[in-house]
Write a protein that holds these residues in place. Structure first.
Motif, PDB file in Angstrom:
ATOM      1  N   LEU A 166       9.000 -24.361   0.160  1.00 49.83           N
ATOM      2  CA  LEU A 166       7.482 -24.478   0.006  1.00 49.83           C
ATOM      3  C   LEU A 166       6.762 -23.361   0.928  1.00 49.83           C
ATOM      4  CD1 LEU A 166       7.432 -28.401   0.734  1.00 49.83           C
ATOM      5  CD2 LEU A 166       6.984 -27.269  -1.512  1.00 49.83           C
ATOM      6  N   THR A 167       7.431 -22.718   2.119  1.00 53.53           N
ATOM      7  CA  THR A 167       6.862 -22.085   2.437  1.00 53.53           C
ATOM      8  C   THR A 167       6.658 -20.547   1.751  1.00 53.53           C
ATOM      9  OG1 THR A 167       8.819 -20.984   3.800  1.00 53.53           O
ATOM     10  CG2 THR A 167       7.512 -22.830   4.755  1.00 53.53           C
ATOM     11  N   ALA A 168       7.267 -20.372   0.635  1.00 55.27           N
ATOM     12  CA  ALA A 168       7.304 -19.140  -0.103  1.00 55.27           C
ATOM     13  C   ALA A 168       6.052 -19.122  -0.676  1.00 55.27           C
ATOM     14  CB  ALA A 168       8.428 -19.351  -1.263  1.00 55.27           C
ATOM     15  N   ALA A 174      -0.182 -14.519  -0.531  1.00 46.13           N
ATOM     16  CA  ALA A 174      -0.631 -13.436   0.548  1.00 46.13           C
ATOM     17  C   ALA A 174      -0.311 -11.979  -0.080  1.00 46.13           C
ATOM     18  CB  ALA A 174       0.009 -13.386   1.927  1.00 46.13           C
ATOM     19  N   GLU A 175       0.718 -11.904  -0.620  1.00 48.81           N
ATOM     20  CA  GLU A 175       0.993 -10.541  -1.332  1.00 48.81           C
ATOM     21  C   GLU A 175       0.119 -10.384  -2.305  1.00 48.81           C
ATOM     22  OE1 GLU A 175       4.980  -9.857  -2.483  1.00 48.81           O
ATOM     23  OE2 GLU A 175       5.681  -8.916  -0.404  1.00 48.81           O
ATOM     24  N   LYS A 176       0.153 -11.311  -3.402  1.00 50.53           N
ATOM     25  CA  LYS A 176      -0.592 -10.958  -4.643  1.00 50.53           C
ATOM     26  C   LYS A 176      -1.882 -11.357  -4.490  1.00 50.53           C
ATOM     27  CE  LYS A 176       2.965 -12.781  -7.785  1.00 50.53           C
ATOM     28  NZ  LYS A 176       3.406 -13.987  -8.463  1.00 50.53           N
ATOM     29  N   GLY A 177      -2.325 -12.282  -3.920  1.00 48.07           N
ATOM     30  CA  GLY A 177      -3.902 -12.580  -3.713  1.00 48.07           C
ATOM     31  C   GLY A 177      -4.708 -12.092  -2.405  1.00 48.07           C
ATOM     32  N   GLY A 178      -3.956 -11.784  -1.509  1.00 47.95           N
ATOM     33  CA  GLY A 178      -4.588 -11.009  -0.329  1.00 47.95           C
ATOM     34  C   GLY A 178      -4.947 -12.106   0.645  1.00 47.95           C
ATOM     35  N   ALA A 179      -4.350 -13.253   0.809  1.00 52.20           N
ATOM     36  CA  ALA A 179      -4.573 -14.212   1.512  1.00 52.20           C
ATOM     37  C   ALA A 179      -3.566 -15.672   1.211  1.00 52.20           C
ATOM     38  CB  ALA A 179      -5.973 -14.967   1.421  1.00 52.20           C
ATOM     39  N   ALA A 230      -1.458 -18.225   8.644  1.00 54.54           N
ATOM     40  CA  ALA A 230      -1.864 -17.284   8.911  1.00 54.54           C
ATOM     41  C   ALA A 230      -0.892 -16.271   9.680  1.00 54.54           C
ATOM     42  CB  ALA A 230      -2.931 -17.507  10.167  1.00 54.54           C
ATOM     43  N   ALA A 231       0.144 -16.915   9.996  1.00 52.30           N
ATOM     44  CA  ALA A 231       1.380 -15.986  10.480  1.00 52.30           C
ATOM     45  C   ALA A 231       2.082 -15.283   9.284  1.00 52.30           C
ATOM     46  CB  ALA A 231       2.183 -16.895  11.334  1.00 52.30           C
ATOM     47  N   ALA A 232       2.218 -16.125   8.172  1.00 49.78           N
ATOM     48  CA  ALA A 232       2.822 -15.888   6.990  1.00 49.78           C
ATOM     49  C   ALA A 232       1.773 -14.546   6.244  1.00 49.78           C
ATOM     50  CB  ALA A 232       2.823 -16.786   5.935  1.00 49.78           C
ATOM     51  N   SER A 233       0.677 -14.843   6.393  1.00 46.60           N
ATOM     52  CA  SER A 233      -0.382 -13.954   5.729  1.00 46.60           C
ATOM     53  C   SER A 233      -0.065 -12.495   6.625  1.00 46.60           C
ATOM     54  CB  SER A 233      -1.751 -14.270   5.882  1.00 46.60           C
ATOM     55  OG  SER A 233      -2.768 -13.356   5.719  1.00 46.60           O
ATOM     56  N   GLY A 240      -3.649 -11.960   8.118  1.00 44.05           N
ATOM     57  CA  GLY A 240      -3.704 -13.421   8.706  1.00 44.05           C
ATOM     58  C   GLY A 240      -5.026 -14.088   7.720  1.00 44.05           C
ATOM     59  N   ARG A 241      -5.483 -13.553   6.747  1.00 45.80           N
ATOM     60  CA  ARG A 241      -6.445 -14.193   5.925  1.00 45.80           C
ATOM     61  C   ARG A 241      -5.634 -15.475   5.139  1.00 45.80           C
ATOM     62  NH1 ARG A 241      -7.810  -8.877   4.796  1.00 45.80           N
ATOM     63  NH2 ARG A 241      -6.365  -8.896   3.149  1.00 45.80           N
TER      64      ARG A 241
END
Ligand SMILES: NC(=O)c1ccc[n+]([C@@H]2O[C@H](COP(=O)([O-])OP(=O)(O)OC[C@H]3O[C@@H](n4cnc5c(N)ncnc54)[C@H](OP(=O)(O)O)[C@@H]3O)[C@@H](O)[C@H]2O)c1
Length: 304
Positions: A166-168, A174-179, A230-233, A240-241
């Motif tokens: 689920l954390t994926a 974050a990679e694809k959409g910037g948040a 935020a940490a994942a971002s 952090g977005r």
């Protein structure tokens, strides 16, 4: 011991099967899809091909084992029928043979919203629609305990590590959409556990004499979903977005599963600590986010 694990190519089942093999047990892993058995062999797990639809194909392999572990799941309209059918086949493989144990994978979502106070295995259940049939299945498994046949229900929190489960979706959005995208306002907390700590719990439980018990499996981290996302971002380069999707909007696109992501849970696993000496070694998602992001990236294309 001889161990039989269903769903051995899945996120939890692969970690569980590998942990049993690492602990020196002769481990057999059920895999469904042709060509997915190589990681099992690498982990020194003997692949057994078959499906939950046709338990006759693997019943004999299960009957030869004293530890029966159910980790398979199919997310489809027939999900619960297959779940019940596979557990029934494992029960039949073990019930009349003394000294056997069945470990069934459930989940903490059955407790519903717990709020701030920690709940344990004695708490009343309040499952959201997505997991509504689960308490009855868990109760059936526990009712089979007895006559030398031990049954245990394990309730993991949201499992993280390796390909992320689920954390994926935090890393991916974050990679694809910037948040990193979350469902709800993100002030809720998920009960969580690292997959390797969880796998260790399965081994300890099988090796113990415990039976007729429910065991929660969560670490002691108490970060909010906002803090985790935020940490994942940050780890994924999105500074952090976090993007918050209203629950109703998420339900419209993802179905009732989305309400589970908005649950606020504080689940205690002291019973496993006390009865089995289980100590989760991973402190939580937030501090490890950079390594977890690297693991998620490196495991792309792999189910686990
Ligand atoms: N992941 C979490 O955070 C989490 C947390 C709490 C509880 N749980 C529960 O833990 C269990 C396992 O979850 P998971 O995340 O490990 O799932 P997963 O990664 O989707 O793995 C599912 C496994 O089941 C196999 N499978 C699917 N349909 C099958 C069928 N018809 N016959 C035989 N095998 C079949 C899959 O094989 P293929 O590779 O061939 O598809 C795969 O090995 C589920 O009950 C889930 O609800 C998960």
């Amino acid at each position: 011991m001889k161990v039989f694990v269903t769903g051995a190519t899945g996120f939890i089942g692969s970690a569980v099967a590998a942990a049993f093999a690492r602990a020196g047990h002769e481990t057999y892993g059920l895999f469904r899809t042709p060509g997915t058995d190589r990681p099992l062999e690498i982990a020194e797990v003997v692949p057994v091909q078959g499906t939950m639809e046709e338990p006759d194909g693997w019943r004999l392999a299960a009957e030869r084992c004293s530890v029966l572990v159910h980790c398979a799941v199919e997310y489809s309209d027939r999900s619960w029928d297959l779940h019940r059918g596979a557990l029934g086949a494992l029960r039949d493989a073990g019930r009349d043979r003394s000294g056997r144990v069945l470990l069934s994978t459930s989940g903490v979502w059955v407790y519903g919203d717990t709020g701030d106070g920690a709940i344990d295995e004695s708490a009343p259940l309040d499952p959201p629609t997505f997991v509504a049939p689960r308490p009855a299945v868990d109760a059936a498994v526990l009712s089979w305990n007895g006559g030398g046949f031990r049954t245990i229900v394990i309730r993991p929190g949201c499992v993280y590590g390796r390909s992320g489960s689920l954390t994926a979706s935090w890393f991916e959005s974050a990679e694809k959409g910037g948040a990193a995208r979350v469902v709800g306002d993100g002030t809720n907390r998920w009960a969580m556990v690292h997959r390797d700590d969880l796998a260790d719990l399965y081994v300890r439980t099988a090796e113990s004499g415990l039976g007729g018990e429910v065991l929660n499996a969560t670490d002691r981290s108490r970060a909010t979903v906002n803090e985790c996302a935020a940490a994942a971002s940050s780890a994924a380069g999105a500074e952090g977005r976090v993007e918050r999707i209203p629950v109703e909007q998420a339900v419209a696109s993802m179905g009732p599963f989305a309400t589970c992501l908005a649950l606020d849970q504080h689940v205690d696993s002291w019973k496993a600590v006390r009865r089995l000496g289980w100590t989760p070694r991973h402190a939580g998602f937030v501090d490890a986010a950079p390594q977890l992001y690297a693991a998620w990236k490196a495991s792309r294309g792999s189910a686990v």
